[in-house]
Scaffold this active site. Sequence first.
Site, PDB file in Angstrom:
ATOM      1  N   GLY A  82      27.277  43.429  83.382  1.00 59.75           N
ATOM      2  CA  GLY A  82      27.276  41.999  83.078  1.00 59.75           C
ATOM      3  C   GLY A  82      26.439  41.124  83.978  1.00 59.75           C
ATOM      4  O   GLY A  82      26.022  40.038  83.574  1.00 59.75           O
TER       5      GLY A  82
ATOM      6  N   GLU B 172      28.326  39.184  91.002  1.00 59.10           N
ATOM      7  CA  GLU B 172      29.169  39.553  89.856  1.00 59.10           C
ATOM      8  C   GLU B 172      29.046  38.488  88.768  1.00 59.10           C
ATOM      9  O   GLU B 172      28.896  37.299  89.069  1.00 59.10           O
ATOM     10  CB  GLU B 172      30.614  39.683  90.357  1.00 59.10           C
ATOM     11  CG  GLU B 172      31.676  39.929  89.314  1.00 59.10           C
ATOM     12  CD  GLU B 172      31.603  41.288  88.635  1.00 59.10           C
ATOM     13  OE1 GLU B 172      30.549  41.571  88.027  1.00 59.10           O
ATOM     14  OE2 GLU B 172      32.594  42.032  88.671  1.00 59.10           O
ATOM     15  N   ASP B 173      29.111  38.922  87.521  1.00 57.55           N
ATOM     16  CA  ASP B 173      29.014  37.954  86.432  1.00 57.55           C
ATOM     17  C   ASP B 173      30.240  37.044  86.380  1.00 57.55           C
ATOM     18  O   ASP B 173      30.124  35.828  86.311  1.00 57.55           O
ATOM     19  CB  ASP B 173      28.805  38.663  85.070  1.00 57.55           C
ATOM     20  CG  ASP B 173      29.877  39.715  84.772  1.00 57.55           C
ATOM     21  OD1 ASP B 173      30.710  40.013  85.648  1.00 57.55           O
ATOM     22  OD2 ASP B 173      29.869  40.249  83.641  1.00 57.55           O
TER      23      ASP B 173
ATOM     24  N   ASP C 273      37.614  37.640  86.872  1.00 56.88           N
ATOM     25  CA  ASP C 273      38.693  37.309  85.942  1.00 56.88           C
ATOM     26  C   ASP C 273      40.024  37.596  86.645  1.00 56.88           C
ATOM     27  O   ASP C 273      40.520  36.758  87.385  1.00 56.88           O
ATOM     28  CB  ASP C 273      38.463  38.166  84.683  1.00 56.88           C
ATOM     29  CG  ASP C 273      39.457  37.928  83.575  1.00 56.88           C
ATOM     30  OD1 ASP C 273      40.308  37.041  83.704  1.00 56.88           O
ATOM     31  OD2 ASP C 273      39.402  38.642  82.557  1.00 56.88           O
TER      32      ASP C 273
ATOM     33  N   PHE D  90      37.581  33.601  76.793  1.00 62.40           N
ATOM     34  CA  PHE D  90      36.559  34.638  76.757  1.00 62.40           C
ATOM     35  C   PHE D  90      35.175  34.034  76.537  1.00 62.40           C
ATOM     36  O   PHE D  90      34.961  33.266  75.596  1.00 62.40           O
ATOM     37  CB  PHE D  90      36.872  35.638  75.643  1.00 62.40           C
ATOM     38  CG  PHE D  90      36.003  36.859  75.698  1.00 62.40           C
ATOM     39  CD1 PHE D  90      36.282  37.902  76.570  1.00 62.40           C
ATOM     40  CD2 PHE D  90      34.881  36.960  74.893  1.00 62.40           C
ATOM     41  CE1 PHE D  90      35.478  39.020  76.632  1.00 62.40           C
ATOM     42  CE2 PHE D  90      34.061  38.084  74.950  1.00 62.40           C
ATOM     43  CZ  PHE D  90      34.358  39.106  75.824  1.00 62.40           C
ATOM     44  N   VAL D  91      34.225  34.425  77.388  1.00 59.87           N
ATOM     45  CA  VAL D  91      32.868  33.899  77.285  1.00 59.87           C
ATOM     46  C   VAL D  91      31.861  35.020  77.033  1.00 59.87           C
ATOM     47  O   VAL D  91      32.119  36.187  77.350  1.00 59.87           O
ATOM     48  CB  VAL D  91      32.461  33.099  78.545  1.00 59.87           C
ATOM     49  CG1 VAL D  91      33.331  31.868  78.717  1.00 59.87           C
ATOM     50  CG2 VAL D  91      32.535  33.973  79.783  1.00 59.87           C
TER      51      VAL D  91
ATOM     52  N   ASP E 222      28.944  40.339  77.533  1.00 59.79           N
ATOM     53  CA  ASP E 222      28.969  40.817  76.142  1.00 59.79           C
ATOM     54  C   ASP E 222      30.294  40.590  75.449  1.00 59.79           C
ATOM     55  O   ASP E 222      31.337  40.407  76.086  1.00 59.79           O
ATOM     56  CB  ASP E 222      28.680  42.320  76.106  1.00 59.79           C
ATOM     57  CG  ASP E 222      29.877  43.143  76.588  1.00 59.79           C
ATOM     58  OD1 ASP E 222      30.378  42.857  77.695  1.00 59.79           O
ATOM     59  OD2 ASP E 222      30.320  44.034  75.848  1.00 59.79           O
TER      60      ASP E 222
ATOM     61  N   ARG F  78      24.633  39.957  75.067  1.00 64.52           N
ATOM     62  CA  ARG F  78      24.134  39.916  76.450  1.00 64.52           C
ATOM     63  C   ARG F  78      22.798  39.191  76.550  1.00 64.52           C
ATOM     64  O   ARG F  78      22.446  38.652  77.588  1.00 64.52           O
ATOM     65  CB  ARG F  78      23.971  41.339  76.999  1.00 64.52           C
ATOM     66  CG  ARG F  78      25.260  42.103  77.198  1.00 64.52           C
ATOM     67  CD  ARG F  78      25.027  43.333  78.066  1.00 64.52           C
ATOM     68  NE  ARG F  78      26.116  44.287  78.012  1.00 64.52           N
ATOM     69  CZ  ARG F  78      27.214  44.232  78.758  1.00 64.52           C
ATOM     70  NH1 ARG F  78      27.375  43.253  79.611  1.00 64.52           N
ATOM     71  NH2 ARG F  78      28.160  45.154  78.646  1.00 64.52           N
TER      72      ARG F  78
HETATM   73  P1  5GP Z   1      38.277  41.565  86.351  1.00 65.38           P
HETATM   74  O1  5GP Z   1      38.298  42.942  86.959  1.00 65.38           O
HETATM   75  O2  5GP Z   1      38.020  40.465  87.359  1.00 65.38           O
HETATM   76  O3  5GP Z   1      39.518  41.285  85.532  1.00 65.38           O
HETATM   77  O4  5GP Z   1      37.146  41.536  85.275  1.00 65.38           O
HETATM   78  C1  5GP Z   1      35.864  41.830  85.611  1.00 65.38           C
HETATM   79  C2  5GP Z   1      35.023  42.191  84.432  1.00 65.38           C
HETATM   80  O5  5GP Z   1      35.662  41.971  83.165  1.00 65.38           O
HETATM   81  C3  5GP Z   1      33.803  41.318  84.431  1.00 65.38           C
HETATM   82  O6  5GP Z   1      32.797  41.825  85.278  1.00 65.38           O
HETATM   83  C4  5GP Z   1      33.411  41.362  82.978  1.00 65.38           C
HETATM   84  O7  5GP Z   1      32.656  42.522  82.721  1.00 65.38           O
HETATM   85  C5  5GP Z   1      34.736  41.458  82.239  1.00 65.38           C
HETATM   86  N1  5GP Z   1      35.169  40.110  81.800  1.00 65.38           N
HETATM   87  C6  5GP Z   1      36.173  39.359  82.284  1.00 65.38           C
HETATM   88  N2  5GP Z   1      36.262  38.180  81.634  1.00 65.38           N
HETATM   89  C7  5GP Z   1      35.282  38.193  80.708  1.00 65.38           C
HETATM   90  C8  5GP Z   1      34.837  37.244  79.720  1.00 65.38           C
HETATM   91  O8  5GP Z   1      35.357  36.126  79.550  1.00 65.38           O
HETATM   92  N3  5GP Z   1      33.778  37.625  78.959  1.00 65.38           N
HETATM   93  C9  5GP Z   1      33.155  38.831  79.090  1.00 65.38           C
HETATM   94  N4  5GP Z   1      32.131  39.070  78.274  1.00 65.38           N
HETATM   95  N5  5GP Z   1      33.543  39.738  80.006  1.00 65.38           N
HETATM   96  C10 5GP Z   1      34.591  39.411  80.814  1.00 65.38           C
END
Ligand code: 5GP
Length: 193
Positions: A61, A116-117, A120, A169-170, A176, A182
């Site tokens: 991402g 990091e993108d 969450d 969700f974005v 993606d 993407r």
């Molecule tokens: P975390 O481990 O912090 O819960 O999530 C990390 C990963 O989940 C991010 O790097 C991303 O790949 C995916 N992710 C979390 N929220 C979103 C969102 O709103 N949209 C998308 N496309 N991916 C997300």
Amino acid sequence: MTLSTASSDPADHAAPILVKDRYFKPLLSKEAIAQRLAHLGKRIEADYQNDLPLFIGVLNGSFVFAADLVRYIAIPCHFSFVKYASYQDKMQSSGVVQELIGLNENLSNRRVVVIEDIVDTGNTMVKILAYLREKGVEDVEIAALLVKPTALQHDISVKYVGFEIENQFVVGYGLDYDGYGRNLDSLYVVSDL
Ligand code: 5GP
């Protein structure tokens, strides 16, 4: 910078788009993102003068964000990628994170910035931080394009935050929806349409 879905960004008034089988509405224009990245880049540049920082982009991402951000940073630096899988549904992270591709660099005594993108739940970042500290980095900070503060489940400090967003969700700008979207040059949020 905190963003609500009622943003005053002009992109907000544009029509929703269809990505695979869901509608998404504009959240942040490419101009707004570029402006914020220029600001973050200058901060990072000032914080790492003479340190030869190692930037680590988290695939998949962050590939767009990382590529754009580092071009606002005009100091000597190294750059690498790591790829982790977070088993997830199309729109939800499962909380289980597994390493896919590690790093070849010698990390001991390096100053590292993880790019990091989106942060969450923070599960992915916790795993990456633990890995880097185990490898003996001098210090590690996080640069995240997006942070969802209300979704965060760990005590993680993100020093360089692009935008704080609501727990929605974005897609776009590297992120993606089930593999799609993407390549969109701006950010969109899922719409109830
Ligand atoms: P975390 O481990 O912090 O819960 O999530 C990390 C990963 O989940 C991010 O790097 C991303 O790949 C995916 N992710 C979390 N929220 C979103 C969102 O709103 N949209 C998308 N496309 N991916 C997300």
